[in-house]
Every structure is written in structure tokens, then in C-alpha cells.
Design a protein around this motif. Structure first.
Motif, PDB file in Angstrom:
ATOM      1  N   MET A  15       8.988  44.499  91.347  1.00 64.09           N
ATOM      2  CA  MET A  15       9.072  45.433  92.469  1.00 64.09           C
ATOM      3  C   MET A  15       8.156  44.980  93.612  1.00 64.09           C
ATOM      4  SD  MET A  15       8.353  49.485  92.374  1.00 64.09           S
ATOM      5  CE  MET A  15       9.498  50.021  91.135  1.00 64.09           C
ATOM      6  N   VAL A  16       6.920  44.622  93.226  1.00 60.65           N
ATOM      7  CA  VAL A  16       5.942  44.156  94.214  1.00 60.65           C
ATOM      8  C   VAL A  16       6.475  42.925  94.956  1.00 60.65           C
ATOM      9  CG1 VAL A  16       3.696  42.997  94.296  1.00 60.65           C
ATOM     10  CG2 VAL A  16       3.925  45.128  93.041  1.00 60.65           C
ATOM     11  N   GLU A  17       6.986  41.977  94.200  1.00 58.41           N
ATOM     12  CA  GLU A  17       7.461  40.737  94.832  1.00 58.41           C
ATOM     13  C   GLU A  17       8.728  40.976  95.650  1.00 58.41           C
ATOM     14  OE1 GLU A  17       7.292  37.174  92.505  1.00 58.41           O
ATOM     15  OE2 GLU A  17       5.679  37.967  91.264  1.00 58.41           O
ATOM     16  N   LYS A  18       9.604  41.844  95.170  1.00 51.85           N
ATOM     17  CA  LYS A  18      10.833  42.149  95.932  1.00 51.85           C
ATOM     18  C   LYS A  18      10.513  42.714  97.305  1.00 51.85           C
ATOM     19  CE  LYS A  18      14.959  43.443  94.347  1.00 51.85           C
ATOM     20  NZ  LYS A  18      15.973  44.300  93.757  1.00 51.85           N
ATOM     21  N   LEU A  19       9.368  43.394  97.396  1.00 51.99           N
ATOM     22  CA  LEU A  19       8.976  44.006  98.666  1.00 51.99           C
ATOM     23  C   LEU A  19       8.093  43.069  99.484  1.00 51.99           C
ATOM     24  CD1 LEU A  19       8.484  47.619  97.336  1.00 51.99           C
ATOM     25  CD2 LEU A  19      10.293  46.832  98.845  1.00 51.99           C
ATOM     26  N   GLY A  20       8.024  41.802  99.089  1.00 55.89           N
ATOM     27  CA  GLY A  20       7.362  40.795  99.925  1.00 55.89           C
ATOM     28  C   GLY A  20       5.879  40.636  99.698  1.00 55.89           C
ATOM     29  N   CYS A  21       5.359  41.293  98.676  1.00 52.14           N
ATOM     30  CA  CYS A  21       3.923  41.163  98.375  1.00 52.14           C
ATOM     31  C   CYS A  21       3.776  39.994  97.400  1.00 52.14           C
ATOM     32  CB  CYS A  21       3.410  42.467  97.767  1.00 52.14           C
ATOM     33  SG  CYS A  21       1.645  42.449  97.445  1.00 52.14           S
ATOM     34  N   THR A  22       3.718  38.815  97.947  1.00 56.79           N
ATOM     35  CA  THR A  22       3.787  37.632  97.099  1.00 56.79           C
ATOM     36  C   THR A  22       3.226  36.415  97.815  1.00 56.79           C
ATOM     37  OG1 THR A  22       5.303  36.289  95.757  1.00 56.79           O
ATOM     38  CG2 THR A  22       6.165  37.092  97.836  1.00 56.79           C
ATOM     39  N   GLY A  23       2.727  35.456  97.046  1.00 58.03           N
ATOM     40  CA  GLY A  23       2.295  34.162  97.587  1.00 58.03           C
ATOM     41  C   GLY A  23       1.216  34.295  98.642  1.00 58.03           C
ATOM     42  N   PRO A  24       1.332  33.479  99.695  1.00 57.99           N
ATOM     43  CA  PRO A  24       0.274  33.464 100.712  1.00 57.99           C
ATOM     44  C   PRO A  24       0.487  34.518 101.793  1.00 57.99           C
ATOM     45  CG  PRO A  24       1.858  31.736 101.154  1.00 57.99           C
ATOM     46  CD  PRO A  24       2.379  32.483  99.954  1.00 57.99           C
ATOM     47  N   CYS A  25       0.749  35.760 101.383  1.00 54.12           N
ATOM     48  CA  CYS A  25       1.006  36.815 102.384  1.00 54.12           C
ATOM     49  C   CYS A  25      -0.292  37.313 103.008  1.00 54.12           C
ATOM     50  CB  CYS A  25       1.799  37.972 101.781  1.00 54.12           C
ATOM     51  SG  CYS A  25       0.903  38.908 100.529  1.00 54.12           S
ATOM     52  N   GLY A  26      -1.428  36.820 102.537  1.00 48.74           N
ATOM     53  CA  GLY A  26      -2.716  37.265 103.077  1.00 48.74           C
ATOM     54  C   GLY A  26      -3.360  38.290 102.160  1.00 48.74           C
ATOM     55  N   ASP A  27      -4.452  38.861 102.631  1.00 47.69           N
ATOM     56  CA  ASP A  27      -5.115  39.897 101.832  1.00 47.69           C
ATOM     57  C   ASP A  27      -4.271  41.171 101.829  1.00 47.69           C
ATOM     58  OD1 ASP A  27      -7.190  38.205 101.244  1.00 47.69           O
ATOM     59  OD2 ASP A  27      -8.545  39.015 102.770  1.00 47.69           O
ATOM     60  N   VAL A  28      -4.420  41.918 100.744  1.00 45.50           N
ATOM     61  CA  VAL A  28      -3.594  43.104 100.518  1.00 45.50           C
ATOM     62  C   VAL A  28      -4.491  44.349 100.507  1.00 45.50           C
ATOM     63  CG1 VAL A  28      -2.089  44.248  98.823  1.00 45.50           C
ATOM     64  CG2 VAL A  28      -1.976  41.754  99.113  1.00 45.50           C
ATOM     65  N   VAL A  29      -4.057  45.391 101.203  1.00 49.22           N
ATOM     66  CA  VAL A  29      -4.752  46.685 101.131  1.00 49.22           C
ATOM     67  C   VAL A  29      -3.827  47.654 100.429  1.00 49.22           C
ATOM     68  CG1 VAL A  29      -5.917  48.511 102.403  1.00 49.22           C
ATOM     69  CG2 VAL A  29      -5.762  46.234 103.388  1.00 49.22           C
ATOM     70  N   GLU A  30      -4.296  48.215  99.348  1.00 43.85           N
ATOM     71  CA  GLU A  30      -3.476  49.181  98.617  1.00 43.85           C
ATOM     72  C   GLU A  30      -4.020  50.590  98.868  1.00 43.85           C
ATOM     73  OE1 GLU A  30      -3.491  48.942  94.315  1.00 43.85           O
ATOM     74  OE2 GLU A  30      -1.569  49.981  94.208  1.00 43.85           O
ATOM     75  N   PHE A  31      -3.196  51.403  99.506  1.00 45.87           N
ATOM     76  CA  PHE A  31      -3.590  52.779  99.830  1.00 45.87           C
ATOM     77  C   PHE A  31      -3.216  53.681  98.645  1.00 45.87           C
ATOM     78  CE2 PHE A  31      -3.231  50.789 103.978  1.00 45.87           C
ATOM     79  CZ  PHE A  31      -4.290  51.342 104.693  1.00 45.87           C
ATOM     80  N   GLY A  32      -4.214  54.047  97.848  1.00 44.54           N
ATOM     81  CA  GLY A  32      -3.978  54.909  96.692  1.00 44.54           C
ATOM     82  C   GLY A  32      -3.569  54.093  95.487  1.00 44.54           C
TER      83      GLY A  32
END
Ligand SMILES: C[S@@+](CC[C@H](N)C(=O)[O-])C[C@H]1O[C@@H](n2cnc3c(N)ncnc32)[C@H](O)[C@@H]1O
Length: 169
Positions: free
Chosen positions: A1-18
Motif C-alpha cells: 500500500m505504501v509503495e503503491k502510493l509512491g512512498c518508495t526509494g529515493p522519495c526523500g524524508d518522510v513525515v508521518e502524521f499520526g
């Protein structure tokens, strides 16, 4: 699910709200080359998430106890490549939260949204009247200065829809 939504590879730092119990934090941390800032207002949830990450050998997770609705996420403008907004846009002021996501994203950065579906019975999730639809979240995102990229049917999960937004470049 995470990868399907583009959260993958060298996308940069990630901020997870909640981050909750870290259900999506660990898959995100495995999927990206950057850091994952896992934010939640509940200290015990942040502690559980960071403990799980440590036990999984993931060194790129930083847990942060913070009320991001009252105080923002605390990270510099334009410092993230991806914002995770999973099962959180039923909050009282979703447009302000999406504005904060826009602020922290670099130009071209991505915001991934999922939420519980309203058209099928689901085993958990907030009461139906406060569950936002993908269309409503798109409208809120556009009001916050994000642009629509695509919806995702998330065939890997029967109970959620997915939406990808982007901070204009
Ligand atoms: C419905 S849960 C979703 C957790 C996770 N994203 C998931 O999908 O499994 C929402 C989470 O957001 C957190 N939360 C709600 N309002 C918050 C706020 N103002 N600041 C920080 N965290 C908040 C809650 O404590 C909870 O863990």
C-alpha cells in the motif's frame, strides 16, 4: 500500500502524521532510503512504534511526540519528500493539516492519503458520518495548495481507498 502510493526509494524524508502503532511506519522505513519522522500525540504509541522499528533493525525511524494540529510538525519548510496522511483526515480541521503537509513538503513532494471506505462494511474505522471520501480529501487538498495526482483503488486492501496529492513544483 505504501509503495503503491509512491512512498518508495529515493522519495526523500518522510513525515508521518499520526503514526499510531506504526502499522505503516515500518513498511515506509523499509521502502525509502530517507528518514521517517513518525509523529503522534500519544507518547505510548510513539514509544511502541520506535521500539518496533528498533527491533526490526530500522535505523531511519525517528519518533516524535507532538500535537501537529496545534503546533505543526516542527520540521523545516520544504524539508520532506513525502507526507503520510493515513486514516487521519477525519480530524476537525483537515485543510489546516493538509496546509501543514504542504509547508513541510519540498516542491514536487508527495502526500499520500488513505482512509476507510464508506461504501462497504469495515471491521474498524471511525463512525461513517465523519469518514471523508477521496473526493472530499481531494477538494481539501486543493484548498490547501496541493494538486491532485491520482486515486488508487488499493486492491491489496478491501477497506481503504488511496489518494496521491503533490505540492506543485
Ligand atoms: C486513526 S489513527 C491512525 C494511525 C495510523 N496512521 C494508521 O493508519 O494505522 C490516528 C492517529 O493520529 C493521532 N493523532 C490524532 N490527532 C493528533 C494530533 N493532533 N497530533 C498528533 N497525533 C494525532 C492519534 O493519536 C492516532 O494515533
Amino acid at each position: 500500500m505504501v509503495e503503491k502510493l509512491g512512498c518508495t526509494g529515493p522519495c526523500g524524508d518522510v513525515v508521518e502524521f499520526g503514526c499510531g502503532y506504526g502499522t505503516f511506519t515500518l513498511p515506509a522505513a523499509r521502502a525509502v532510503t530517507g528518514r521517517v519522522f513518525a509523529l503522534d500525540i500519544e507518547p505510548e504509541l510513539v514509544a511502541a512504534t520506535t521500539r518496533k522499528a528498533r527491533e526490526a533493525g530500522l535505523a531511519n525511524v525517528t519518533g516524535v511526540v507532538r500535537d501537529f494540529l496545534a503546533d505543526g510538525c516542527g520540521l523545516p519548510d520544504g524539508s520532506a519528500g513525502y507526507a503520510i496522511l493515513f486514516n487521519i483526515l477525519h480530524v476537525e480541521d483537515p485543510v489546516s493539516l493538509l496546509r501543514e503537509a504542504r509547508r513541510v513538503l519540498a516542491p514536487g513532494g508527495t502526500a499520500g492519503v488513505i482512509h476507510w471506505r464508506t461504501d462497504v462494511e469495515t471491521p474498524r474505522g471511525p463512525p461513517l458520518p465523519i469518514r471523508p471520501t477521496a473526493d472530499r480529501c481531494r477538494t481539501w487538498g486543493e484548498a490547501a495548495g496541493l494538486e491532485f495526482v491520482r486515486t488508487e483503488s488499493l486492491c491489496c486492501c478491501s477497506w481503504h481507498w488511496g489518494l496521491v496529492l503533490r505540492r506543485p513544483g
